[in-house]
Design a protein around this motif. Structure first.
Motif, PDB file in Angstrom:
ATOM      1  N   MET A 190       8.502 -39.582  29.384  1.00 57.68           N
ATOM      2  CA  MET A 190       8.189 -40.765  28.567  1.00 57.68           C
ATOM      3  C   MET A 190       7.232 -41.702  29.316  1.00 57.68           C
ATOM      4  SD  MET A 190       9.044 -41.746  25.550  1.00 57.68           S
ATOM      5  CE  MET A 190       8.695 -43.159  24.564  1.00 57.68           C
ATOM      6  N   ILE A 240     -11.496 -42.331  13.612  1.00 54.44           N
ATOM      7  CA  ILE A 240     -11.906 -41.531  14.783  1.00 54.44           C
ATOM      8  C   ILE A 240     -12.562 -40.235  14.284  1.00 54.44           C
ATOM      9  CG2 ILE A 240     -11.055 -40.235  16.789  1.00 54.44           C
ATOM     10  CD1 ILE A 240      -8.982 -42.476  17.164  1.00 54.44           C
ATOM     11  N   GLY A 241     -11.966 -39.646  13.241  1.00 47.87           N
ATOM     12  CA  GLY A 241     -12.553 -38.441  12.643  1.00 47.87           C
ATOM     13  C   GLY A 241     -13.955 -38.730  12.138  1.00 47.87           C
ATOM     14  N   ALA A 266       1.268 -49.539   9.945  1.00 47.32           N
ATOM     15  CA  ALA A 266       1.155 -48.106   9.624  1.00 47.32           C
ATOM     16  C   ALA A 266      -0.210 -47.802   9.009  1.00 47.32           C
ATOM     17  CB  ALA A 266       2.260 -47.705   8.660  1.00 47.32           C
ATOM     18  N   VAL A 296      -7.066 -43.850  12.978  1.00 48.15           N
ATOM     19  CA  VAL A 296      -7.101 -42.415  13.312  1.00 48.15           C
ATOM     20  C   VAL A 296      -8.106 -41.684  12.422  1.00 48.15           C
ATOM     21  CG1 VAL A 296      -5.747 -40.291  13.378  1.00 48.15           C
ATOM     22  CG2 VAL A 296      -4.764 -42.408  14.218  1.00 48.15           C
ATOM     23  N   VAL A 297      -8.102 -42.023  11.130  1.00 49.03           N
ATOM     24  CA  VAL A 297      -9.071 -41.371  10.242  1.00 49.03           C
ATOM     25  C   VAL A 297     -10.484 -41.777  10.651  1.00 49.03           C
ATOM     26  CG1 VAL A 297      -9.785 -41.073   7.844  1.00 49.03           C
ATOM     27  CG2 VAL A 297      -7.379 -41.282   8.378  1.00 49.03           C
ATOM     28  N   LEU A 329       3.870 -40.142  29.403  1.00 48.44           N
ATOM     29  CA  LEU A 329       3.216 -40.290  28.100  1.00 48.44           C
ATOM     30  C   LEU A 329       2.696 -41.705  27.941  1.00 48.44           C
ATOM     31  CD1 LEU A 329       2.707 -39.111  25.178  1.00 48.44           C
ATOM     32  CD2 LEU A 329       4.853 -40.190  24.563  1.00 48.44           C
ATOM     33  N   VAL A 360      -2.969 -47.978  11.596  1.00 48.59           N
ATOM     34  CA  VAL A 360      -2.953 -46.789  12.464  1.00 48.59           C
ATOM     35  C   VAL A 360      -3.626 -45.626  11.726  1.00 48.59           C
ATOM     36  CG1 VAL A 360      -1.438 -45.048  13.525  1.00 48.59           C
ATOM     37  CG2 VAL A 360      -0.955 -47.471  13.831  1.00 48.59           C
ATOM     38  N   ILE A 361      -3.252 -45.457  10.451  1.00 50.49           N
ATOM     39  CA  ILE A 361      -3.858 -44.368   9.671  1.00 50.49           C
ATOM     40  C   ILE A 361      -5.378 -44.559   9.622  1.00 50.49           C
ATOM     41  CG2 ILE A 361      -4.077 -43.381   7.336  1.00 50.49           C
ATOM     42  CD1 ILE A 361      -1.095 -43.998   6.912  1.00 50.49           C
TER      43      ILE A 361
END
Lengths: 458, 443
Positions: A1, A335-336, A325, A332-333, A4, A328-329
């Protein structure tokens, strides 16, 4: 942990450095583009985008999707926020039982302002008829068997019901007005004629006023846009006659049923008990002062008083959870999307190695090459992003949805709200676009800047 | 496992796609090893682009896997089982359900008051009751860290009725049963209140005003679903309510409302209908009517207010991420194909058939996508389940969500599938390359 956590910390730090560097470089690129200095002509970038229109379009589309998604998600959180913020009236004090974090868990005895000490009474406002602006409210969450429930979907829904001792004062306190119909009568009951196996029979119905959001939800059950005054619903083996529908006012009360306090108390076994008291004071500062005095006041049962604004701002925990949430989505998207534009820009540079060599031989400096390529990346991002914002606005703003708002400590309120795409959401989307374009363009621009003129001409 | 798979069409589709891709890949590798080598060499030629595409796929697959984990779990708990399913008996017309304790007697097979009509339908191990007790360890501070929410129940029903606790150490259950003031706590809750097994805690009640408890932590619940939970014995709780009545001279206001849920297990849907009819129409429950529903239906009702947001996540967010992934792959592959048009023409001159060129490009893309998707899903599975303790997104009764083993199939199918779709047009243009046109442009 710990490993990480350490890894994520390092990754986060690298990302922050990259984002900051990209943004600074992009601001510099924009500065170069608008300043009257020697620079690679913008027409050159436009021409390149035109030549590679397919890959530029695909990269821009990736931005459109990300930004549209972000606008959509943030629009919903904004709608929930607006509703919770709009539910509290400045100056109102909400009193719950000591220890209760939510109305649903609170239990208070019948009370009156006149039982309060004189100094407290003086803080409570009166209406034009000289009555104290104070109500006792009994709040229950009932279950409603959904008529014509679709197969596979829920058969029941939870319905919030508020019983009031004086509906007119309560409406004034909560700033609720009627859109149609009238408030329920003092008796709270009326006789109705209803159809029973083809013949008309007389029955007694309990009078209610529906919140605008709930009127729509109930209306959909029976194929109407919304229920109206005069309609009757069946709930808990009783008939409920709708005397009025509230005006939409972007508050949690728009998702409630209001009725006479006695009705709720008798039907739900809450005889002589209330869940909350609400009183109006002059302003928010007085509300805080009154809350303090009410907490200190020793009555039959200890009380937890707070300003209504404070109570509803605590209910935004769910909104924050969704906000985090969704962000974060979106990140992350994004980053794509960034990696997609990076691919495009790397390919563009690869194809234009010789052009860059020629530009360098013509005397353009490294920073001018960097600014030019980065600016091109920003243009692609902005075109896609603005399209995403427009699309996101069109599919999100004003759309009605249901959710729950709560303090995260049990309880909560089921709400019907409208998604809101306001300037903050649009600006967040634009900022997102800018950062994505900047990060996606920085590394390819740096690699272009580092090209050696003679080598690139080989 | 198979039941779970058949109950979820998306997972089933992913498993089918994964198997098809693996079989096709193996056939390709065995029948055309030289082509496979060519695919690998091509991917290694522009390592930067391959890495970027790989990273984009991994990031997006990880996101979809996590989002779908939440949706999948909620779908599974709201899907009706065909056998051995649980029923929940609650107060009919309002929440929170607050029933008198006598309600449990009529449904407890071990009670002398057990309804005779239910004999043979509910066994002694098919019954459990829950009361909810919420309190704070520090009455002056109502912070989340101090709050303790407990399931109050008979310890002997833990292993037989609590989801995922059937393997709980019997010694632990016995210890809870033997220790009147005992409590079992989830590991995260223990850490949050900074206590260890063996220590004692004082809890000031929030919902049962005046019923304050002194508990001894006798053990730890397994990590995962019960990370934040606590279970205490109903014997101590009931004794305290009785003590309250004795000392104050009147019953606690919630004395006759202390029972929140009754759980029953039946063997099939037919028995459920019979039990439901008997209980809902029984005069014994007339003073406080009850409803009987399957656990999945009950949870479905609780989740209903989230339906709009979950719908958006399922039908807008997830598809948008998939489209975004497809665009990233399409972009990378189309750039790669355009840069290699001359090479494609040379291959055609050497005798490669258009179909082979199509397979070559698709193979490159699917190899990157499939492996990136698989790697990402495996990493997500390991990180979420073992390092993060689940996806912490409290919704309804779910404090955290764990990636199921099927999540690996989702990742692989998603990576390979989006790569196949995204690279199809570029692959088609590579297949259709005209040799004369390409060579006429070569200088």
């Amino acid at each position: 942990m710990i490993v990480l956590f350490g890894f994520l910390l390092i990754l986060g730090a690298i990302l922050v450095v990259v984002v900051v560097a990209s943004v600074l470089a992009s601001v510099f690129a924009i500065g170069v583009a608008v300043a009257p200095v020697r620079k690679v002509p913008f027409r050159y970038n436009l021409r390149n985008i035109q030549v590679r229109w397919k890959t530029s379009l695909v990269a821009a589309l990736a931005f459109t999707i990300v930004v549209c998604l972000l606008t959509n998600l943030l629009g919903f959180v904004k709608g929930m926020d607006r509703l919770t913020e709009g539910s509290g009236v400045p100056g109102n004090v909400l009193v719950l039982a000591d220890g209760a974090t939510d109305e649903a868990w609170s239990n208070l005895p019948t009370s009156s302002v006149l039982q309060l000490p004189r100094d407290l009474q003086l803080l409570i406002e009166k209406n034009k008829d000289g009555e104290f602006l104070a109500t006792q409210e009994v709040y229950v969450i009932g279950t409603h068997v959904i008529p014509n429930a679709p197969a596979g979907g829920p058969k029941r829904r939870f319905v919030q019901m508020r019983g009031l001792d004086n509906v007119r004062i309560a409406a004034e306190l909560h700033k609720i007005e009627l859109e149609s119909g009238e408030w329920f009568s003092s008796s709270g009951v009326r006789e109705i004629a209803r159809d029973h196996n083809g013949s008309t029979v007389k029955d007694t119905a309990l009078e209610v006023v529906l919140g605008s959001g709930l009127a729509k939800t109930f209306g959909q059950d029976v194929g109407k846009a919304a229920l109206e005054p005069g309609d009757v619903i069946e709930m808990g083996r009783r008939y409920w006659y709708i005397t009025g529908v509230m005006k939409p006012n972007n508050s949690a009360f728009g998702s409630e049923i209001w009725t006479k306090d006695r009705t709720v108390q008798e039907l739900f076994g809450r005889q002589n008990s209330y869940n909350s008291y609400v009183v109006r004071t002059k302003d928010e500062a007085t509300a805080k002062q009154a809350s303090k005095l009410l907490k200190e006041f020793r009555s039959e049962r200890a009380m937890n008083a707070q300003s209504e604004l404070e109570y509803y701002s605590n209910l935004t925990r769910t909104n924050q959870q969704f906000y985090i949430a969704f962000m974060v989505i979106a990140v992350v998207v994004a980053i794509g999307g960034v990696l997609g534009v990076m691919n495009t820009m790397f390919a563009a540079i690869n194809q234009r190695k010789k052009d860059i060599g020629v530009l360098r031989i013509l005397g353009y400096r490294r920073w001018q090459i960097l600014a030019s390529i980065l600016f091109e990346s920003l243009v692609i991002a902005l075109v896609g992003g603005i399209l995403g914002l427009i699309l996101g606005y069109l599919i999100t703003d004003g759309v009605s949805a249901t959710s729950i708002v709560s303090s995260g400590q049990g309880g909560g309120k089921s709400i019907v709200f409208r998604a809101v795409v306001d300037a903050t959401v649009l600006l967040t989307g634009l900022l997102f676009t800018f950062v994505m374009g900047a990060v996606g363009g920085l590394i390819p621009s740096l690699s272009a800047m580092r090209l050696k003129p003679l080598e690139s001409l080989k | 496992m198979i039941d779970e798979l058949l109950a979820n069409p998306v997972t089933l589709l992913c498993v089918v796609i994964s198997l098809a891709v693996v079989v096709a890949g193996l056939v390709f590798a065995v029948t055309s090893p030289r082509m496979l080598l060519l695919v690998i060499k091509n991917l290694r030629r522009n390592l930067g682009r391959t890495t970027i595409t790989c990273l984009a796929t991994m990031v997006l697959v990880a996101m979809v896997t996590m989002i779908w984990t939440v949706i999948y779990t909620l779908d599974m708990v709201t899907t009706e089982k065909s056998k051995d399913f649980k029923l929940v008996v609650t107060e009919r017309w309002q929440i929170p359900s607050q029933m008198p304790p006598t309600h449990a007697d009529y449904l407890n097979p071990e009670s002398p008051k057990f309804l005779p009509e239910l004999k043979g339908m509910i066994g002694p191990n098919d019954f459990m009751t829950w009361s909810f007790y919420g309190g704070t360890l520090d009455p002056t501070k109502f912070t989340r860290e101090n709050l303790l929410f407990m399931f109050v129940m008979n310890p002997k029903h833990i292993r037989s009725m609590m989801d995922d606790l059937d393997t709980l150490d019997p010694a632990l259950v016995k210890k809870l049963g033997d220790t009147r003031t005992g409590v079992l706590l989830g590991p995260e809750r223990l850490a949050m209140i900074n206590k260890k097994v063996g220590e004692r805690i004082k809890v000031t009640s929030l919902n049962y005003k005046g019923i304050n408890l002194e508990l001894e932590i006798v053990g730890e619940l397994p990590a995962g679903r019960y990370d934040q939970s606590a279970i205490m014995s109903d014997a101590y709780f009931n004794d305290e309510l009785d003590k309250y009545a004795r000392t104050t001279g009147q019953k606690h206001p919630l004395d006759n409302k202390r029972l929140n849920l009754i759980w029953l297990r039946v063997r099939d849907r037919e028995t459920f209908s019979k039990v439901g009819e008997i209980v809902e129409n029984s005069p014994y429950f007339a003073d406080r009517p009850v409803k009987v529903e399957t656990a999945s239906s009950g949870i479905g009702t609780w989740l209903a207010p989230y339906a709009d947001i979950l719908w958006r996540v399922r039908w807008i967010v997830v598809p948008a991420i998939i489209v975004s992934m497809t665009l990233v792959v399409a972009n990378a592959i189309s750039i790669s194909v355009r840069e290699r048009m001359t090479e494609m023409a040379v291959l055609k001159v050497l005798g490669y058939r258009p179909g082979t060129i199509l397979k070559l490009v698709l193979g490159e893309s699917m190899l990157v996508g499939g492996l990136a998707g698989l790697g990402s899903a495996v990493l997500t599975y390991a990180l979420v389940n073992f390092a993060m303790g689940g996806i912490k997104f409290p919704i309804a009764f779910f404090p955290a969500f764990f990636v199921p083993a099927w999540g690996i199939a989702w990742g692989f199918a998603l990576g390979a599938g989006t790569s196949a779709v995204g690279s199809f047009l570029p692959a088609w243009s590579a297949r259709s390359v005209k040799v004369s046109e390409v060579f006429s442009k070569v200088t």
